[in-house]
Design a protein around this motif. Structure first.
Motif, short mmCIF file in Angstrom:
data_model
loop_
_atom_site.label_atom_id
_atom_site.label_comp_id
_atom_site.label_asym_id
_atom_site.label_seq_id
_atom_site.Cartn_x
_atom_site.Cartn_y
_atom_site.Cartn_z
N ASP A 1 -63.04 -71.11 82.10
CA ASP A 1 -61.34 -69.96 80.60
C ASP A 1 -61.18 -70.93 80.13
O ASP A 1 -60.57 -72.43 80.16
CB ASP A 1 -60.18 -69.46 82.52
CG ASP A 1 -59.36 -68.65 81.43
OD1 ASP A 1 -59.14 -68.80 79.99
OD2 ASP A 1 -58.38 -68.47 81.99
N LYS B 1 -59.06 -70.79 77.59
CA LYS B 1 -57.74 -70.14 77.73
C LYS B 1 -57.05 -71.28 78.46
O LYS B 1 -55.90 -71.79 78.25
CB LYS B 1 -56.80 -69.07 77.19
CG LYS B 1 -57.69 -68.57 75.64
CD LYS B 1 -57.27 -66.81 75.96
CE LYS B 1 -58.07 -66.56 74.84
NZ LYS B 1 -58.03 -64.70 74.36
N SER C 1 -56.81 -75.03 77.46
CA SER C 1 -56.25 -74.84 75.79
C SER C 1 -55.02 -75.28 76.13
O SER C 1 -54.34 -75.72 74.98
CB SER C 1 -56.73 -74.76 74.64
OG SER C 1 -56.38 -73.05 75.75
N ASN C 2 -54.63 -73.97 76.57
CA ASN C 2 -52.59 -73.96 76.45
C ASN C 2 -52.47 -75.31 77.28
O ASN C 2 -51.35 -74.88 77.69
CB ASN C 2 -52.55 -72.17 77.92
CG ASN C 2 -53.04 -71.22 76.39
OD1 ASN C 2 -51.84 -70.85 75.57
ND2 ASN C 2 -53.40 -70.31 76.55
N VAL D 1 -62.25 -70.00 66.83
CA VAL D 1 -61.10 -69.80 67.15
C VAL D 1 -60.05 -69.50 65.69
O VAL D 1 -59.72 -68.67 66.06
CB VAL D 1 -60.24 -71.08 67.61
CG1 VAL D 1 -58.66 -70.76 67.31
CG2 VAL D 1 -60.76 -71.53 69.24
N ALA E 1 -54.34 -66.93 70.85
CA ALA E 1 -54.46 -66.91 71.24
C ALA E 1 -54.85 -68.14 72.36
O ALA E 1 -55.04 -68.69 74.29
CB ALA E 1 -55.79 -65.83 72.07
N TYR E 2 -55.70 -68.72 72.00
CA TYR E 2 -55.74 -70.79 72.69
C TYR E 2 -54.21 -71.97 72.50
O TYR E 2 -54.57 -72.56 73.41
CB TYR E 2 -56.50 -70.66 72.29
CG TYR E 2 -58.22 -70.83 72.40
CD1 TYR E 2 -58.83 -70.39 73.65
CD2 TYR E 2 -57.90 -69.14 71.13
CE1 TYR E 2 -59.83 -69.61 73.48
CE2 TYR E 2 -59.11 -67.86 70.78
CZ TYR E 2 -59.86 -68.56 72.20
OH TYR E 2 -60.93 -68.07 72.75
#
Length: 377
Positions: free
Chosen positions: A102, A104, A107-108, A142, A159-160
């Motif tokens: 995942d 994300k 990155s999140n 991205v 989204a990231y």
């Protein structure tokens, strides 16, 4: 966040060991527009300014400019400030090794504590050997602000957890691939091949005179009867997907798409029509060999915008080392050394035939892993 001393760091870091095993990248495949995977194969294979700078964070001006930072349990910026170590649960880590990681999630977590100041997020697992049936690397696009590459512009950064800077996320299952490759290859996917020349090898150059990180030959022999032989560096054989890990610098077409040479230095490209591999190294059949001149390519796709004069030539990246437990000082130091060598504006130490970014771009661009104070929230 907590700034830690050497004693603190030793509490956070546990000993682990790893054997470095060199694996040579030989081929790739692609799934969708935004993701390009490098896998095991038998084949040898809008106008934009430079990214906007982030305003200084007034809360960080009194914080030390060096030293490690523990953002939270299991998420630590190493004291040399070239990488962060992110501890994942066993299930989340194993998902990356199975090719279903995942991005994300990672990155999140990064953007909870850092500003959107990086062009690339480089996620590295710490596997001792290449996981079976897994790609060697995956590049996930991205956003794209550059016109004239053969594709459209878009921005999926939100989204990231990013906004306007992040261009690509690269995942590789072994940190050793920073040195051996496919690291240079994955970076090249940021700009090519997104439809700039025809190919039967999606996302790559295929059977073309591109001689670069995404494949192609530098010399072509006509053997008659619609049979040809491609060569690289005087040797029969070439990769339609890739050409030997980090041992190959970026080709002329790659340098143009990256914005590192002007259009008047772009060379004509030979492309095989409906190629089929033969039984000997570099041999293939094709209905014809088409030649695309620089003028024809630019007429078809439009001029590169930003042009060479205004293109970005200094790139920032954040290296995120994922693991199931905090890594040892020794392991971190080894990875840190590879990152320093890769980003050095000179030849790396003891890399043999492997190129770093400066060498691969002929000294025309830089790649920086430094995490600066203003990038920390």
């Amino acid at each position: 966040m907590h700034y830690f001393t050497e004693l603190d760091k030793k509490i956070f870091l546990r000993a682990s060991s790893m054997m470095a095993v060199f694996v040579l990248l030989i081929a790739c495949s692609t799934d969708a527009i935004t993701e390009i995977e490098d896998v095991v194969s038998d084949a040898v294979e809008n106008p934009a300014e430079d990214p906007m700078s982030t305003p200084e964070n007034p809360e960080s001006t009194e914080e030390p400019a060096t030293g490690g930072i523990s953002f939270e349990s299991g998420f630590v910026l190493h004291e040399d400030r070239r990488l962060v170590n992110l501890v994942l649960s066993s299930s989340d880590y194993d998902a990356f090794i199975e090719g279903e990681g995942d991005l994300k999630l990672v990155s999140n977590k990064v953007y909870e504590h850092m500003n959107d100041d990086f062009d690339f997020l480089i996620i590295l697992s710490v596997e001792a050997t290449q996981p079976p049936d897994l790609f060697y690397g995956r590049s996930t696009s991205v956003q794209n602000k550059v016109q004239g590459l053969g594709n459209s512009t878009y921005n999926g950064a939100a989204a990231y957890g990013a906004t306007d800077r992040l261009q690509s996320i690269i995942y590789m299952p072994r940190s050793e691939y920073v040195k051996s490759g496919p690291f240079l290859h994955e970076i090249a996917h940021t700009w090519g091949n997104k439809g700039f020349i025809p190919t039967t090898v999606g996302g790559h150059w295929g059977y073309a005179s591109t001689a670069g990180q995404l494949g192609g030959f530098d010399a072509l022999q006509d053997l008659g009867s619609n049979t040809y032989r491609g060569q690289m560096n005087g040797t029969n054989g070439f990769g339609s997907f890739a050409n030997g890990g980090n041992s190959v610098p970026y080709g002329n077409l790659e340098l143009y798409l990256m914005g590192l040479i002007p259009s008047n230095e772009l060379e004509s490209v030979q492309v095989a029509v409906n190629p089929q591999p033969g039984s000997s190294a570099g041999e293939f059949t094709a209905e014809a060999i088409d030649t695309y001149t620089p003028e024809a390519l630019i007429m078809e796709h439009g001029a590169r915008i930003p042009s060479y004069e205004n293109s970005q030539k200094a790139f920032n990246a954040l290296a995120v080392i994922i693991s199931k437990e905090m890594l040892s000082d020794e392991r971190i130091d080894t990875i840190n050394t590879d990152l320093e060598n890769f980003s050095r504006p000179a030849a790396p130490d003891n890399w043999g035939s492997s190129n770093n970014f400066w060498m691969a771009t002929q000294g025309k661009a830089s790649f920086d892993f430094a995490v600066r104070q203003e990038s920390i929230k």
